[in-house]
Scaffold this active site. Structure first.
Site, PDB file in Angstrom:
ATOM      1  N   LYS A  80       0.761  -1.344  -0.227  1.00 51.91           N
ATOM      2  CA  LYS A  80       0.039  -0.400   0.124  1.00 51.91           C
ATOM      3  C   LYS A  80       1.095   0.958   0.106  1.00 51.91           C
ATOM      4  CE  LYS A  80      -2.112   2.433   3.201  1.00 51.91           C
ATOM      5  NZ  LYS A  80      -1.604   3.771   2.655  1.00 51.91           N
ATOM      6  N   GLU A 124       9.859   1.043  10.417  1.00 50.55           N
ATOM      7  CA  GLU A 124      11.419   1.915  10.046  1.00 50.55           C
ATOM      8  C   GLU A 124       9.984   2.725  10.463  1.00 50.55           C
ATOM      9  OE1 GLU A 124      15.096   2.395   9.038  1.00 50.55           O
ATOM     10  OE2 GLU A 124      13.596   0.227   7.945  1.00 50.55           O
ATOM     11  N   GLU A 172      10.116  15.027  15.382  1.00 51.70           N
ATOM     12  CA  GLU A 172      10.718  15.094  14.171  1.00 51.70           C
ATOM     13  C   GLU A 172       9.833  16.227  13.460  1.00 51.70           C
ATOM     14  OE1 GLU A 172       9.636  11.627  12.147  1.00 51.70           O
ATOM     15  OE2 GLU A 172      11.575  11.719  11.151  1.00 51.70           O
TER      16      GLU A 172
END
Lengths: 319, 476
Positions: free
Chosen positions: B182, B256, B387
């Site tokens: 996906k 990840e 982040e």
């Protein structure tokens, strides 16, 4: 100019007094990472310069050319023809600018001077026992004085690479100072012969050494050793003149020489100047190409841009 | 003088269809309930295509197709034959790389020079690399007879759409698994073009299936009981949710996730190259890089000098049309991401850090954010901890190598780090102590298919790339 610049300048002018001070200073400069410098140079080489930007770049590059002949077989006839071409690179198109300078051996200077008189094209001459520089200082200085006396207003000197590589920085420094003095009002271009300096750290140190000693220009090569001007070497030198101006307020020019043959290459250099030191250096007073065959390619590309078609080499003069 | 004239790459190499279906069992099919969404060009907000939204029944079809292909064709196929398909795909990617690069830039907003010179060569390299492993699995160091796992559910992010696809699909197929992938909802187009390449390569139906859609589609896929392996690249929050949903099942999982990498510059560093590395570390791909060097740790005694050089360099960055070959910084991928970058940057200002951007004109339409640095940042600022995933750099200082290590490791993440120094011994000393999956020395953001990549702590687990990347797709 700020107060700090003035004091930095006087501090830097003291460096030439002692070998130790020079060495400490030159070895204290930030290092150059070879991989990084080459990568950056390659990256700048991928800029895509088209249409109007290309036309502008070509005319600028023509104005920056030091049209050069440095052959043992040079004659008055040959250098006169070259000087004539410097004035009118494209006889078919009066809008084509003249080149920056003509560069010849000292013995040929008088013949070129006759042609160039009051034209705005400078007359450069290689002195100081070009290209090896392996002659006693007195002879190098006499060589320089002779070239200036004959009418050269720019002197291209070679540094003593042997002394530099042996670490005798003061000797190199003193020679540049003496040559500068012998050059009088003529602009002094200091040839580092970067192909023989082997490392980018050396290139940066030699650049600073030449600038500290009073050089008006730093130049990559004589064109007489296998490795001449490269983009990464020019990058390191541009960074040096940029940092030097920041430290002292004095602007020094840069001249890559040898092996630059195509418009594409020349434009890569201009892009590098633009993005490393900025528009202040995008001027024949501060950036030159030492080249003999580059001009015809520039002319051919220039004609292509204006007419839309490529003409053959026969449409451009041989000289 | 020297204004570069526009140098746009031609769009004509890309043949965009008005709408795209799902790629299931080797064919493009309509979604069961007919839902679709629009994919837009983030640089202009122009609608590029309508994309099918896969619901649970579509995911069901895709997983079933993958299972069938695994049992009947791909699983039993000898490695050397799988290799042939992978090589063929790699070559087709090279042949069509211009088309893929232009489409990637249109859909993602990244500069063409990056999609052309970085993404696509790496995409092809990953397929070539893993093609080489397909018939040598017993030599990979995981025992004499490593077996594939089965059907892999793979969910990838929008920052490197094709590259992440390659990181996921190439090792999975080499190891003998079939996949349902996906792509991110904002960047599905190149995955669909890759589906065409699979058809062109005559890849057996069902080996690669692509279901497009947003979070719900991803959830349906990850939670589907028929998948044996889940691989996810994306945000830490979503990664956590996936880990929870997979917990207690027999599914294998690799994650990840995010990062907040330290790029550490010592006083003896080659300054000009370090500045290039800082720029490449944070402004490459608009900072949409999980391993971006978003925290600059610079030794205090050279901080002024480095910052001055950095600002001068940043003023040279060309922000604008991603398809212009001279563009350095492209568009932010989506309105939502732009909003997130703005919010965190505003927090930086509010918390007292000093903000600086070079003067640059941003296009009126599309999603844009000027390259930005914050100085005077401390570990206590949000911009030093969270982040941002955008072109925003936080600058901190340190005094000693030990302090640099301490500050670099003082983060919930641990994906990457960079060290800039002329001293080789210090590089080794630092690399031993930095808690990060990748440590770059005197360079940054370098990728290679042979080199494993992955994180510590909240940056995830498992490795992609290299021999290690195979392990995640083998029963070992």
């Amino acid at each position: 100019m700020t107060a700090t610049t003035t004091s930095a300048r006087s501090e830097l002018s003291e460096l030439g007094r002692s070998e130790t001070a020079l060495r400490t200073f030159l070895h204290g400069l930030p290092g150059v990472d070879q991989v990084g410098a080459e990568q950056r140079a390659a990256q700048l080489g991928t800029r895509s310069i088209k249409t109007t930007a290309k036309a502008q770049a070509i005319d600028l590059a023509i104005r920056m050319v030091d049209l050069t002949t440095l052959e043992g077989a040079d004659t008055p006839g040959k250098v006169r023809a070259l000087a004539a071409k410097a004035l009118r690179p494209d006889p078919a198109d009066p809008s084509c600018p003249h080149v920056g300078a003509v560069c010849v051996y000292p013995a040929m200077v008088p013949y070129v001077a006759e042609v160039l008189r009051n034209s705005g094209v400078h007359l450069a001459s290689v002195a100081t026992a070009f290209p090896s520089g392996q002659a006693p200082l007195e002879i190098k200085l006499a060589d320089t004085r002779a070239a200036v006396a004959a009418g050269a207003d720019e002197i291209d000197m070679v540094i003593n690479r042997g002394a530099f590589l042996a670490g005798r920085y003061k000797e190199v420094y003193d020679e540049i100072v003496a040559t500068k003095e012998a050059s009088g009002d003529a602009h002094l271009k200091v040839i580092l012969e970067t192909g023989e300096l082997a490392t980018y750290d050396n290139v940066r140190r030699a650049s600073w050494l030449a600038m500290l000693a009073g050089g008006d220009f730093i130049k990559t090569s004589t064109g007489k050793v296998p490795v001449a001007a490269t983009l990464p070497v020019t990058l390191v030198m541009l960074e040096a003149v940029r940092d030097f101006r920041e430290a002292t307020g004095r602007q020094v020019g840069v001249k890559p020489a040898g092996g630059i043959k195509t418009t594409k290459d020349a434009i890569k250099y201009l892009v590098m100047v633009n993005e490393t030191v900025g528009t202040d250096w995008l001027d024949p007073d501060w950036f030159r190409f030492g080249a003999s065959s580059l001009l015809n390619d520039l002319l051919m590309q220039r004609t292509k841009l204006t007419t839309g078609t490529y003409s053959g080499p026969d449409y451009f003069t041989l000289d | 003088m020297f204004e570069y004239a526009p140098a746009p790459e031609s769009r004509s190499v890309v043949d965009l269809k008005p709408s795209y279906g799902l790629f299931i069992d080797g064919a493009f099919v309509d979604p069961t309930d007919g839902d679709s969404f629009k994919s837009i060009n983030p640089a202009s907000e122009e609608v590029l295509a309508e994309i099918a939204e896969a619901g649970a029944p579509d995911v069901e079809r895709a997983v079933r197709a993958a299972r069938k292909a695994y049992d009947k064709v791909w699983g039993p196929m000898p490695g050397r034959d799988r290799a042939k398909y992978l090589y063929r795909i790699a070559r087709l990617i090279q042949e069509r790389s211009r088309e893929l690069a232009v489409l990637e830039s249109l859909d993602n907003g990244k500069p063409i020079k990056e999609s052309r010179d970085v993404d696509l060569p790496l995409v092809a390299a990953h397929f070539f690399y893993y093609a080489g492993w397909a018939d040598k699995l017993e030599h990979a160091g995981f025992g004499s007879n490593p077996r594939s796992i089965g059907v892999a559910a793979q969910v990838i992010p929008w920052n490197f759409p094709l590259l992440m696809l390659a990181w996921k699909i190439a090792p999975a197929l080499a190891a003998g698994n079939t996949v349902v992938l996906k792509p991110a909802e904002t960047t599905s187009l190149t995955a669909l073009l890759f589906a065409e390449i699979c058809q062109q390569a005559d890849l057996p139906p069902g080996v690669v299936n692509i279901v497009t859609g947003a979070g719900d589609t991803g959830r349906a896929l990850v939670e589907h009981p028929g998948v044996d392996k889940v691989a996810f690249t994306g945000s830490t929050d979503v990664g956590r949710a996936i880990a929870r949903s997979v917990a207690g099942t027999r599914k294998k999982l690799t994650l990840e996730l995010g990062g907040k990498a330290a790029n550490i510059v010592f006083d003896d560093a080659p300054i000009d190259q370090a500045v290039e590395g800082i720029v490449n570390g944070i402004f490459f791909n608009q900072g949409h890089v999980c391993c971006a060097g978003s925290r600059l740790l610079v030794q205090e005694n050279v901080a002024d000098r480095v910052l001055e050089s950095l600002k001068r360099r940043m003023a040279q960055l060309r922000v604008g049309d991603p398809l212009d070959k001279n563009t350095d910084v492209g568009a932010i991928n989506s309105a939502a991401q732009l909003e997130r970058i703005r919010e965190l940057s505003d927090a930086g200002t509010a918390e007292g850090a000093e903000r600086w951007s070079p003067p640059c004109e941003l296009p009126e339409r599309g999603f844009w954010f000027a390259p930005t640095i914050f100085t005077g940042v401390t570990q206590a600022h949000r911009i030093a901890r969270e982040e941002i995933f955008g072109p925003v750099l936080s600058v901190l200082t340190f005094r000693t190598p030990a302090e640099a290590v301490e500050k670099a490791n003082n983060t919930p993440y641990g994906l990457s780090a960079g060290i800039w120094t002329d001293k080789g011994s210090r590089i080794l000393w630092m690399a031993d102590r930095l808690r990060a999956g990748v440590v770059w020395a005197n360079t940054f953001n370098k990728f290679d298919p042979t080199s494993p990549f992955g994180g510590y702590k909240e940056s995830g687990y498992g490795r992609e790339g290299g021999r290690h990347g195979l392990e995640a797709y083998l029963n070992v």
